[in-house]
Design an enzyme around this catalytic site. Sequence first.
Site, mmCIF file in Angstrom:
data_model
loop_
_atom_site.group_PDB
_atom_site.id
_atom_site.type_symbol
_atom_site.label_atom_id
_atom_site.label_comp_id
_atom_site.label_asym_id
_atom_site.label_seq_id
_atom_site.Cartn_x
_atom_site.Cartn_y
_atom_site.Cartn_z
ATOM 1 N N GLU A 1 -124.863 35.159 -48.680
ATOM 2 C CA GLU A 1 -123.862 35.974 -48.698
ATOM 3 C C GLU A 1 -124.124 36.528 -47.262
ATOM 4 O O GLU A 1 -123.449 37.848 -47.451
ATOM 5 C CB GLU A 1 -124.440 36.725 -50.478
ATOM 6 N N CYS B 1 -107.958 55.763 -59.645
ATOM 7 C CA CYS B 1 -106.076 56.172 -59.505
ATOM 8 C C CYS B 1 -106.151 57.854 -58.876
ATOM 9 O O CYS B 1 -106.945 58.267 -58.017
ATOM 10 C CB CYS B 1 -106.284 56.944 -61.246
ATOM 11 N N LYS C 1 -107.720 39.448 -48.112
ATOM 12 C CA LYS C 1 -108.148 40.207 -48.817
ATOM 13 C C LYS C 1 -107.921 39.247 -50.626
ATOM 14 O O LYS C 1 -109.919 39.350 -51.393
ATOM 15 C CB LYS C 1 -107.619 41.575 -48.912
ATOM 16 N N GLU D 1 -117.886 36.698 -41.421
ATOM 17 C CA GLU D 1 -116.547 36.985 -41.590
ATOM 18 C C GLU D 1 -116.060 38.726 -41.612
ATOM 19 O O GLU D 1 -114.874 38.965 -40.688
ATOM 20 C CB GLU D 1 -115.431 37.302 -43.355
ATOM 21 N N ASN E 1 -107.553 60.094 -64.450
ATOM 22 C CA ASN E 1 -108.666 59.403 -63.228
ATOM 23 C C ASN E 1 -110.300 59.436 -63.829
ATOM 24 O O ASN E 1 -110.493 60.335 -63.950
ATOM 25 C CB ASN E 1 -108.596 60.067 -62.130
ATOM 26 N N GLY E 2 -110.002 58.294 -64.347
ATOM 27 C CA GLY E 2 -111.979 57.656 -65.040
ATOM 28 C C GLY E 2 -111.976 57.009 -66.201
ATOM 29 O O GLY E 2 -110.990 56.919 -66.142
ATOM 30 N N HIS F 1 -136.236 20.570 -44.217
ATOM 31 C CA HIS F 1 -135.487 19.791 -44.050
ATOM 32 C C HIS F 1 -134.389 19.215 -43.134
ATOM 33 O O HIS F 1 -133.178 18.396 -43.003
ATOM 34 C CB HIS F 1 -135.541 19.624 -45.715
ATOM 35 N N TRP G 1 -104.514 53.090 -60.716
ATOM 36 C CA TRP G 1 -105.975 51.622 -60.986
ATOM 37 C C TRP G 1 -106.591 51.600 -62.816
ATOM 38 O O TRP G 1 -107.193 52.697 -62.897
ATOM 39 C CB TRP G 1 -106.914 51.792 -59.713
ATOM 40 N N ARG H 1 -105.534 54.499 -53.543
ATOM 41 C CA ARG H 1 -107.037 54.508 -54.229
ATOM 42 C C ARG H 1 -106.036 53.816 -55.411
ATOM 43 O O ARG H 1 -106.934 53.522 -56.790
ATOM 44 C CB ARG H 1 -107.110 55.862 -54.671
ATOM 45 N N LYS I 1 -121.215 37.393 -45.125
ATOM 46 C CA LYS I 1 -121.089 39.157 -44.682
ATOM 47 C C LYS I 1 -120.614 39.401 -43.375
ATOM 48 O O LYS I 1 -119.528 39.874 -42.221
ATOM 49 C CB LYS I 1 -122.010 40.262 -45.385
#
Length: 610
Positions: free
Chosen positions: A483, A2, A605, A490, A100-101, A506, A74, A27, A487
Site C-alpha cells: 500500500e 453533509c 477516483k 500513483e 449532518n452526523g 528470491h 452524503w 461535502r 501511494k
Amino acid sequence: MCGIIGYVGKKEALPIILDGLHRLEYRGYDSAGVAVQSSVGIKTARAVGKVAALAERCEGKSLAGTAGIGHTRWATHGKPSEKNTHPHTDCTKSFFIAHNGIIENFQELKEQLSKIGHTFKSETDSEVIAHLIEDAYKKTLNLEQAVQSALRKLRGTYGLAVISSLEPERIIAARMGSPIVIGFGEGENFVASDASPLLSYTRTMLYLEDGEMATLTPQAHTVRTLNDKIVMRSAEMIEWDANKIQKGGFSHFTLKEIMEGPKVIENTLRGRLIAEGGLARLGGLQTISEKLRTAKRIIIIACGTAFHAAQVGEYMLEEYAGIPVEVEFASEFRYRKPIINSETIVIAISQSGETADTLEAIREAKRKGATVLGIVNIVGSTIAREVDAGVYNHAGPEVSVLSTKAYISQLVVLALLTIHIGRERQMSLSVGRRIAKELQELPKKMEKIFESAKNIKSLAKKYAKYEHMLYLGRKYNFATAFEGALKVKEASYIHAEGCGAGEMKHGFIAMIDKEFPTVAMALQDSVYDKMLSNIQEIKARSGRVFAIATEGDKKVAKFADDVVFIPQTLEMLSPILAVIPLQLFAYYLTLERNLDPDRPRNLAKSVTVE
Ligand code: AGP
C-alpha cells in the site's frame, strides 16, 4: 459528511440557500433539498443528484420566503432517494430539520416514537430528530426548548438546523461532533456546516462548540448550552478563502483526508463496539448471520488499495476468527473458474462502490451461489445495492484520488468483522475485549504519529531524488508495504516496488544499491527479528534504509539510516497505524516533485470501466 445552510433575514432565502449548497457540494452530493418559510407555511423541494438538479426542481415551485434551510447529502443511513433527502419533517409538517452526523440510537428512538403514533417516511437516522421536536413542542410550546429537549435524547453526532412554521423567522442550530458556524449580517443571520458558503455575505462568524445551540432571528442571536447556560462568546473575522475552507485549511484534500484518520476511526466504530462484551454490532449483516456462522470459507475481492486492506483482513480473520480466507484481485477472480458454493462468503471491498471489476466479480460470485457481503463507503452505490448484506465505512467523502482515510476505515471494519465472526466461533471474551479496547485507543495513537509529520517531510526531501524504491513488509504489514508503494507510485510516479521481505532474496535484492533505497516495516511484532536481518542484508549492499519502527525501539536505529516511530498496538491492528507515515511520505514526495497529489495523471477516483 453533509452540507447544511440556513438563512433568516430580509432577502429571498432560496437563492442564498442554493448558492450555499453549490459551495457545500464537496461535502456530499448524492441528493439535496430545501425548506423555505413562506407566508403560507413551509414549502420544500428535493432532488436526487447534484445541487443543479435541485435548482431545476425549484424553478417549478414558488419557494418565496425570507427564511429557510438547505442540505446536500452524503448518505450514511438510507440510500440516495427523494424520501431520504433532507430537510426531514415531522407528522404535522410543522418542523423541518437538516442534519449532518450519525445518530447512534435512532432505531430505539424510532421504535419509541412509532409506539406513540409517529409515522416515518424515510430510512434515515436523521428523521427521528424532527419527530422528537414535534413531540417535545406539545409540552414546551417553545421551539428552542423543544429542540433542546430533543437533543438531550440523542446519542451520536449532529450538526443541525431547524425551522418551524409555528415560529417563523427563526432558525435553531446545534452542534455535537459535526461543525456548525453562525454568520452575522445586517438584519440577517446565517448558519452553515462551514464558512465557505457564507463568505460572499459576511466574514463575521461564530463557530458553535459541542453541546451548544443557537437561536437566530433577522435581528438577533443567542447561544446556550444544552443545560440552558447562556454562552457569551464574541464572533471572529474569517480570513480564509472558500477553497482553503473546503480543504479544512490544508493545501490539498490528500493531506486533509490523511489527517482525518483519527476521526474516521471514531466514525467507523461509532455505535458498533460493545467493548464490555468484546463484541461488534454490525446491523447490516443481520440478514446473513446464519450464513456467517456456518460458512466454511471466505474469499475477499477488491482492487488497488481496497485489495491491500483485503490482505490484512485475511490475516485478521484467519488468526482471530479461525476461518479460511483467500484474497483475490477482482479483475482476476471474475475471469478464472473460482470454486465457490453456498458455503462460501465473498466479501467485496470498495470505497466508491462503483469499481467495474469488483462489481462484475460480485455478479460472478452470486451466479455461483455465494453469499456476498460488501464493505463500501458510498451509501446506495451500485455495489452497495447488489450485495446481499454489508457494512458502510462512514468515512465521509474521499475527494482525493489517493485512497487514504477509506483504507483506514476498511481496516477498522475488517477488525470489527473479525470480532463479529470470531466471537460466534472460537474467539474468547478476553480476546474480543482486548481487540475492542485497542480499537478505541487507535485515534489517540494515530494523532501521536502526526507529530512526526515534519520529520517525514524532511525525509521526503532526501528521498525525492531517487527514481526507484523497495517497500518491504511481512505478515500483517506485508500489505502495508504494497500500500505504501502504491501511494508513492500513483502520487509521485516514482517506481516503488512492494515486496514481501521473505521474498527479497528470491530476486528483489539484485536491484539494491545506493541508488535504490528501501522502506522497511520493522515493528516490534512476531516478525521483528526477520525484518532486522533483511535491513542488515540491504545495508551490506549499500542500500539506504528508511524504517518504520515501534516507539521505544533502540535497535532499529543502529541499522537503518532513517526511522519514524509509531506507537505500539496489537499486531493485527498495526497496519492501521503503520500506513500513516507512508501516506504522509508519499504526499510530501509528491510536493517535492511539484505534482498535485489530489489529481494524479492517468488516474480516476473510481474505475468504472474495465
Ligand atoms: C487508491 O489510492 C487508488 N486510487 C485505487 O487503487 C483504488 O483503491 C481502486 O481503484 C479501488 O477503488 P474502490 O475502492 O473505489 O473500489
